[in-house]
Design a protein around this motif. Structure first.
Motif, mmCIF file in Angstrom:
data_model
loop_
_atom_site.group_PDB
_atom_site.id
_atom_site.type_symbol
_atom_site.label_atom_id
_atom_site.label_comp_id
_atom_site.label_asym_id
_atom_site.label_seq_id
_atom_site.Cartn_x
_atom_site.Cartn_y
_atom_site.Cartn_z
ATOM 1 N N THR A 1 0.847 -1.187 0.000
ATOM 2 C CA THR A 1 0.000 0.000 0.000
ATOM 3 C C THR A 1 0.885 1.240 0.000
ATOM 4 O O THR A 1 1.897 1.275 0.673
ATOM 5 C CB THR A 1 -0.902 0.036 1.236
ATOM 6 O OG1 THR A 1 -1.578 -1.194 1.316
ATOM 7 C CG2 THR A 1 -1.891 1.161 1.146
ATOM 8 N N VAL A 2 0.482 2.198 -0.779
ATOM 9 C CA VAL A 2 1.220 3.444 -0.805
ATOM 10 C C VAL A 2 0.402 4.503 -0.071
ATOM 11 O O VAL A 2 -0.746 4.747 -0.427
ATOM 12 C CB VAL A 2 1.470 3.900 -2.262
ATOM 13 C CG1 VAL A 2 2.310 5.162 -2.277
ATOM 14 C CG2 VAL A 2 2.151 2.794 -3.043
ATOM 15 N N LEU A 3 0.963 5.064 0.959
ATOM 16 C CA LEU A 3 0.249 6.118 1.676
ATOM 17 C C LEU A 3 0.640 7.445 1.064
ATOM 18 O O LEU A 3 1.729 7.947 1.275
ATOM 19 C CB LEU A 3 0.605 6.084 3.165
ATOM 20 C CG LEU A 3 0.044 4.899 3.940
ATOM 21 C CD1 LEU A 3 0.430 5.005 5.400
ATOM 22 C CD2 LEU A 3 -1.459 4.847 3.812
ATOM 23 N N GLY B 1 -8.732 1.557 -4.133
ATOM 24 C CA GLY B 1 -8.228 2.914 -4.339
ATOM 25 C C GLY B 1 -7.082 3.289 -3.418
ATOM 26 O O GLY B 1 -6.800 4.467 -3.238
ATOM 27 N N ARG B 2 -6.395 2.301 -2.841
ATOM 28 C CA ARG B 2 -5.278 2.514 -1.909
ATOM 29 C C ARG B 2 -5.668 3.457 -0.771
ATOM 30 O O ARG B 2 -5.063 4.515 -0.586
ATOM 31 C CB ARG B 2 -4.060 3.088 -2.639
ATOM 32 C CG ARG B 2 -3.605 2.260 -3.821
ATOM 33 C CD ARG B 2 -2.452 2.944 -4.535
ATOM 34 N NE ARG B 2 -2.255 2.394 -5.865
ATOM 35 C CZ ARG B 2 -1.435 1.375 -6.145
ATOM 36 N NH1 ARG B 2 -0.733 0.828 -5.186
ATOM 37 N NH2 ARG B 2 -1.327 0.930 -7.372
ATOM 38 N N PRO B 3 -6.697 3.087 0.006
ATOM 39 C CA PRO B 3 -7.142 3.986 1.078
ATOM 40 C C PRO B 3 -6.148 4.033 2.236
ATOM 41 O O PRO B 3 -5.397 3.091 2.447
ATOM 42 C CB PRO B 3 -8.451 3.343 1.527
ATOM 43 C CG PRO B 3 -8.295 1.902 1.210
ATOM 44 C CD PRO B 3 -7.476 1.845 -0.048
ATOM 45 N N GLU B 4 -6.185 5.166 2.960
ATOM 46 C CA GLU B 4 -5.365 5.288 4.166
ATOM 47 C C GLU B 4 -6.076 4.689 5.362
ATOM 48 O O GLU B 4 -5.458 4.323 6.348
ATOM 49 C CB GLU B 4 -5.078 6.772 4.451
ATOM 50 C CG GLU B 4 -4.230 7.439 3.394
ATOM 51 C CD GLU B 4 -4.353 8.951 3.458
ATOM 52 O OE1 GLU B 4 -4.260 9.511 4.575
ATOM 53 O OE2 GLU B 4 -4.554 9.567 2.399
ATOM 54 N N ALA C 1 -12.379 14.160 -2.787
ATOM 55 C CA ALA C 1 -10.946 13.950 -2.540
ATOM 56 C C ALA C 1 -10.746 13.226 -1.210
ATOM 57 O O ALA C 1 -9.879 12.359 -1.075
ATOM 58 C CB ALA C 1 -10.216 15.287 -2.535
ATOM 59 N N PRO D 1 -9.862 13.012 -8.072
ATOM 60 C CA PRO D 1 -10.678 11.877 -8.493
ATOM 61 C C PRO D 1 -11.089 12.013 -9.959
ATOM 62 O O PRO D 1 -11.135 13.131 -10.482
ATOM 63 C CB PRO D 1 -11.914 11.959 -7.578
ATOM 64 C CG PRO D 1 -11.499 12.812 -6.429
ATOM 65 C CD PRO D 1 -10.466 13.752 -6.960
ATOM 66 N N ARG E 1 -13.086 11.256 0.196
ATOM 67 C CA ARG E 1 -13.643 9.921 0.005
ATOM 68 C C ARG E 1 -12.636 8.969 -0.644
ATOM 69 O O ARG E 1 -12.632 7.772 -0.376
ATOM 70 C CB ARG E 1 -14.898 10.020 -0.864
ATOM 71 C CG ARG E 1 -16.002 9.141 -0.363
ATOM 72 C CD ARG E 1 -17.346 9.504 -0.900
ATOM 73 N NE ARG E 1 -18.245 9.993 0.125
ATOM 74 C CZ ARG E 1 -18.548 9.360 1.227
ATOM 75 N NH1 ARG E 1 -18.006 8.195 1.494
ATOM 76 N NH2 ARG E 1 -19.373 9.875 2.091
ATOM 77 N N ALA E 2 -11.786 9.540 -1.500
ATOM 78 C CA ALA E 2 -10.784 8.709 -2.176
ATOM 79 C C ALA E 2 -9.781 8.143 -1.176
ATOM 80 O O ALA E 2 -9.100 7.166 -1.454
ATOM 81 C CB ALA E 2 -10.055 9.536 -3.240
ATOM 82 N N ARG E 3 -9.680 8.772 0.005
ATOM 83 C CA ARG E 3 -8.673 8.327 0.985
ATOM 84 C C ARG E 3 -9.227 7.288 1.954
ATOM 85 O O ARG E 3 -8.470 6.744 2.758
ATOM 86 C CB ARG E 3 -8.150 9.550 1.759
ATOM 87 C CG ARG E 3 -7.450 10.567 0.859
ATOM 88 C CD ARG E 3 -7.233 11.893 1.566
ATOM 89 N NE ARG E 3 -6.365 11.742 2.723
ATOM 90 C CZ ARG E 3 -6.384 12.557 3.777
ATOM 91 N NH1 ARG E 3 -7.247 13.552 3.823
ATOM 92 N NH2 ARG E 3 -5.554 12.353 4.782
ATOM 93 N N LEU F 1 -20.504 5.325 -1.491
ATOM 94 C CA LEU F 1 -19.276 5.257 -0.710
ATOM 95 C C LEU F 1 -18.058 5.592 -1.560
ATOM 96 O O LEU F 1 -17.030 6.015 -1.040
ATOM 97 C CB LEU F 1 -19.126 3.869 -0.084
ATOM 98 C CG LEU F 1 -20.125 3.568 1.038
ATOM 99 C CD1 LEU F 1 -20.130 2.095 1.378
ATOM 100 C CD2 LEU F 1 -19.793 4.401 2.269
ATOM 101 N N LEU F 2 -18.167 5.377 -2.864
ATOM 102 C CA LEU F 2 -17.068 5.723 -3.762
ATOM 103 C C LEU F 2 -17.123 7.193 -4.172
ATOM 104 O O LEU F 2 -16.276 7.665 -4.915
ATOM 105 C CB LEU F 2 -17.118 4.843 -5.014
ATOM 106 C CG LEU F 2 -16.695 3.388 -4.804
ATOM 107 C CD1 LEU F 2 -17.106 2.534 -5.993
ATOM 108 C CD2 LEU F 2 -15.194 3.300 -4.580
ATOM 109 N N ARG G 1 -2.841 13.152 -3.465
ATOM 110 C CA ARG G 1 -3.351 12.248 -4.482
ATOM 111 C C ARG G 1 -3.790 13.042 -5.677
ATOM 112 O O ARG G 1 -4.204 14.188 -5.548
ATOM 113 C CB ARG G 1 -4.588 11.517 -3.936
ATOM 114 C CG ARG G 1 -4.299 10.483 -2.923
ATOM 115 C CD ARG G 1 -5.605 10.090 -2.253
ATOM 116 N NE ARG G 1 -5.327 9.091 -1.225
ATOM 117 C CZ ARG G 1 -5.420 7.781 -1.418
ATOM 118 N NH1 ARG G 1 -5.830 7.315 -2.558
ATOM 119 N NH2 ARG G 1 -5.122 6.948 -0.453
#
Lengths: 274, 300
Positions: A2-4, B162-165, B89, A11, B91-93, A104-105, A8
């Motif tokens: 996983t990449v933190l 989505g690579r969430p934190e 933005a 979207p 939500r993507a996390r 949720l997405l 980012r």
């Protein structure tokens, strides 16, 4: 694994998600065999049944019944692939929790609506491509006589499909289970067909029925279809004495625009919201 | 736990702030309080388990944190933002492993993952996800033909796509058979190893003990205790019970010094034998039942 990331990329855009939705909606539609058969066969079967029973009748203006009926059944078919299909599909997707995942997405509602609309336009086109040859070669119904009439057919069909989609999205918000929504949607569609002059000549319907029908898209869709399929002299037998293209476009466009604005605000991803 | 006047929440998204910070969260349905001043802090990188009986408010808490349910009162910060107003933005996390379906039963596993890759700007490759959840051999199978456990694994893949934190898992193993549960636990450990913060709800004690760095016990709409699983209910656990038979009945003495009680008991029994003698300490389940105030849960 996983990449933190603290920064980012933004979207994906609404348009990109909408495009992906159209693809997945079409794929799912094609795999729902019952729905495919029903959507495509219903107008054809109705055309065959009514054409065979009442094929010899002639309506005011010297229009053979099958010619008048093709306009009505084409409009009904569009209503079926848009309003009915969308209303029942959304209720079922909500019940299965698919919409919850979209929420949720962070899916923009507009992207979801656009996916439905894209799917509806493609399936409607396929349905009409099946119906018109049956009417033409089975019942001698002339197709639109020139490019102008084909264009009319095109914009009326497209606006009808879009307004039906919007109405389907709106009606999916009805309370109750998916199957009860399906029942309501079907009942509403059947009544609306009678009120809108699909099965009978619209001018012969009682005035109050005509007025109720005029609020909804199907009446305008049917009338617009008549203007594409019937000869010019038939226009004189319409209630308003003409095809009313301007008003037809106005009502259908208003349904789409106002409907989308209302739906974006009122759309529920879940069955019960706290 | 008392509800004090909530201090302002930190608004930065730096690495050292809490992943989840909740103060005085309240939510009622039809006049009945489900959450009654809940306080909660989840640190970055930890696995936190919300443990509680059905109806205690676990799911409502998670839904408020996910930004899909309104709250009546309280302050909430998830990854530094208020979920009620945060945008796409944010939500993507976060990632959610939900009970709901994917995109449709008629899609294959691979098609489902490929489709949802369009919703995120940083999707993990589908093949990597399939391998991570052990669904490589089911990649071309339609969702309709998956078993319950396989569907849950697909849900996990979608939750972390989505690579969430921060990942929310709401009762993830309910309805799973023991083998599937253990496979699922390994998935969660893998997530943790990658640095993802995990907040899960469960009503299984063993699951909380197995996975969580810290457990929060929720009862009556409040967090009644927070501790590492082994230290949960420490005062209750120090309490041992010495039991034996005497005069045809049972005697039970709760005590924090069982050895002293035993010495006295043995001294009073010169013939050496004490019938039915046992010394017991409450296990995790006893502690949990006592904390949530369930009938029969008093370990003493």
């Amino acid at each position: 694994m996983t990449v933190l990331t603290t920064t980012r990329p933004a979207p994906p855009s609404t348009a990109r998600i909408a495009l992906a939705r159209v693809g997945v909606e079409l794929r799912l539609f094609a795999r729902e065999r019952q729905q495919v058969v029903f959507s495509f066969a219903y107008p054809v079967v109705m055309m065959v049944v009514f054409g065979s029973v009442l094929g010899g009748d002639v309506l005011p203006g010297g229009v053979p019944f099958p010619q008048y009926f093709l306009a009505g059944i084409a409009a009904t078919g569009i209503m079926l692939t848009s309003f009915q299909a969308v209303g029942t599909a959304i209720a079922a997707e909500r019940e299965a929790g698919q919409l919850e995942r979209l929420q949720l997405l962070g899916t923009p509602p507009a992207a979801y609506f656009a996916g439905k609309a894209g799917q509806v336009l493609v399936t409607t086109a396929a349905q009409l491509a099946l119906l018109l040859p049956v009417a033409r070669y089975g019942y001698d119904v002339p197709l639109p006589v020139d490019l102008g009439h084909w264009l009319t057919f095109g914009w009326v069909a497209a606006l009808g499909a879009l307004s039906g989609t919007v109405l389907g999205i709106a009606v999916s918000a009805l309370p109750g289970s998916a199957s009860s929504v399906t029942t309501s949607v079907s009942a509403f569609a059947i009544v609306l067909q009678f009120f809108s002059g699909v099965f009978f000549a619209f001018p012969e319907l009682p005035g109050w029925m005509q007025q109720v029908a005029a609020v909804f898209p199907l009446k305008w869709l049917t009338q617009g279809m008549r203007s594409a399929f019937l000869p010019e002299q038939a226009a004189g037998f319409e209630v308003a004495g003409g095809w009313e293209h301007g008003r037809t476009a106005l009502v259908l466009v208003a349904w789409v625009i106002i409907g989308v604005m209302v739906c974006v605000r009122t759309f529920r991803w879940r069955r019960a919201d706290g | 736990m008392t509800t004090t006047e909530a201090a302002p929440l930190p608004t930065t998204t730096g690495g050292d702030t809490a992943a989840v910070l909740v103060r005085g969260l309240r939510k009622s349905y039809g006049g009945k309080a489900v959450l009654d001043g809940l306080d909660l802090e989840v640190r970055r990188g930890e696995c936190f388990a919300l443990l509680g009986p059905n109806g205690a408010g676990k799911t409502t808490t998670i839904e408020v944190l996910e930004g899909v349910r309104r709250r009546d009162a309280g302050e909430v910060a998830v990854l530094g933002e208020d979920p009620a107003t945060a945008g796409r933005a944010w939500r993507a996390r976060i990632g959610v492993v939900s009970q709901g379906e994917g995109a449709g039963q008629a899609l294959s596993v691979r098609e489902t993952l490929d489709h949802f890759a369009h919703y995120t700007s940083t999707p993990r490759p589908t093949d990597e996800l399939l391998a991570a959840v052990g669904l490589e051999e089911k990649a071309e199978t339609r969702v309709a033909r998956l078993s319950g456990g396989q569907r849950r694994r697909l849900a996990v893949a979608l939750g972390v796509q989505g690579r969430p934190e921060l990942v929310f898992l709401d009762e993830p193993t309910t309805g799973m058979d023991p083998v599937a549960r253990r496979q699922f636990w390994q998935l969660v450990r893998d997530l943790r190893a990658g640095g993802t913060t995990v907040l899960l709800t469960t009503h299984y004690l063993d699951e909380a003990a197995e996975l969580a760095d810290r457990v929060g016990v929720i009862a009556g709409g409040r967090l009644v205790e927070v501790a590492p699983p082994a230290e949960l209910g420490a005062p209750l656990r120090r309490q041992a019970t010495v039991r034996w038979r005497e005069d045809g009945g049972w005697r039970a003495v709760p005590t924090e010094t069982p050895a002293a009680v035993l010495r006295d008991l043995l001294a009073a029994s010169p013939h050496g034998e004490v019938p039915g003698l046992t010394v017991t300490r409450p296990d995790l389940e006893d502690v949990y039942l006592a904390l949530v105030g369930a009938p029969g849960g008093d370990p003493r």
